[in-house]
Scaffold this active site. Structure first.
Site: not given
Ligand code: PNS
Length: 157
Positions: A16, A40, A89, A127
Site C-alpha cells: 500500500h 468485514k 499484483r 493484508s
Molecule cells: O482493499 P480492498 O478490499 O481491495 O478495497 C475494495 C474497495 C474499498 C475499493 C471496494 O470494495 C469499494 O470501492 N467499495 C465501496 C463500495 C462501492 O463503491 N462498490 C461498487 C464498486 S464497483
C-alpha cells in the site's frame, strides 16, 4: 488533480505504501480513503488504520487520509476526485479490478481508474496474508512498516 486510493488497509502494508508514494507523484492531492465496513470484522478500527496511514505517509504533504461509506464514486465526486488508483499484483487481481473499474465508470463516467502494477517485491503481499502469517507466529518483517508490526503484536497477542 485529486486522486483517491481506496481500500480496507487492515492493516497498511508496504505494498500500500508503495502505491501511496507513487500515487502522490501522479496527483496534486491524493486521498487515501478507508472503507467503513464493519461486516468485514476488521482487526483494526477505522481510526487506528487512519493513524497508521497518517504516520506512514507523513513524508508526503499532498497525501491525506479519510474514510467513506457507500459508493466510492459518490465519495470521489464529493471530494472533486477524477482518478481512482488501484494496484494490480497479478492476474488474480485483474478480473475483480476490471469489473469494479467498469462498474465505477458506468456509475460515474468522468472518473477513471488508473492501475499501477505492484512492485515485484510486493506482488504477493496482502493484508489478509500478513494477518494470517503474524497470527501463526511467522515474521512479517519487510512486509509492513515496523510500527504496524508493533500494533499487530498488541492487537493479536
Ligand atoms: O482493499 P480492498 O478490499 O481491495 O478495497 C475494495 C474497495 C474499498 C475499493 C471496494 O470494495 C469499494 O470501492 N467499495 C465501496 C463500495 C462501492 O463503491 N462498490 C461498487 C464498486 S464497483
Amino acid at each position: 488533480m485529486v486522486a483517491i486510493l481506496a481500500g480496507s488497509f487492515d492493516p497498511l502494508t508496504n505494498g500500500h505504501l508503495d502505491l501511496i508514494a507513487r500515487g502522490s507523484r501522479l496527483a496534486d492531492r491524493l486521498i487515501v480513503a478507508i472503507l467503513r465496513n464493519e461486516s468485514k470484522s476488521p482487526l483494526f478500527s477505522v481510526e487506528e488504520r487512519a493513524e497508521m496511514i497518517r504516520e506512514a505517509a507523513a513524508a508526503w504533504p499532498n497525501v491525506e487520509v479519510d474514510s467513506f461509506e457507500g459508493l466510492l464514486v459518490d465519495f470521489a465526486t464529493q471530494r472533486g476526485a477524477t482518478m481512482l488508483i488501484r494496484g494490480l499484483r497479478g492476474v488474480s487481481d485483474y478480473e475483480y479490478e476490471r469489473e469494479m473499474s467498469l462498474m465505477n465508470r458506468r456509475l460515474a463516467p468522468s472518473i477513471d481508474t488508473v492501475f499501477l502494477l505492484a512492485d515485484a517485491q510486493h506482488s504477493f503481499v496482502s493484508s489478509k496474508l500478513v494477518k494470517e502469517v503474524f497470527r501463526l507466529g511467522g515474521s512479517v518483517e519487510g512486509l509492513v512498516p515496523s510500527f504496524v508490526a508493533e500494533r499487530l503484536k498488541r492487537a493479536v497477542c
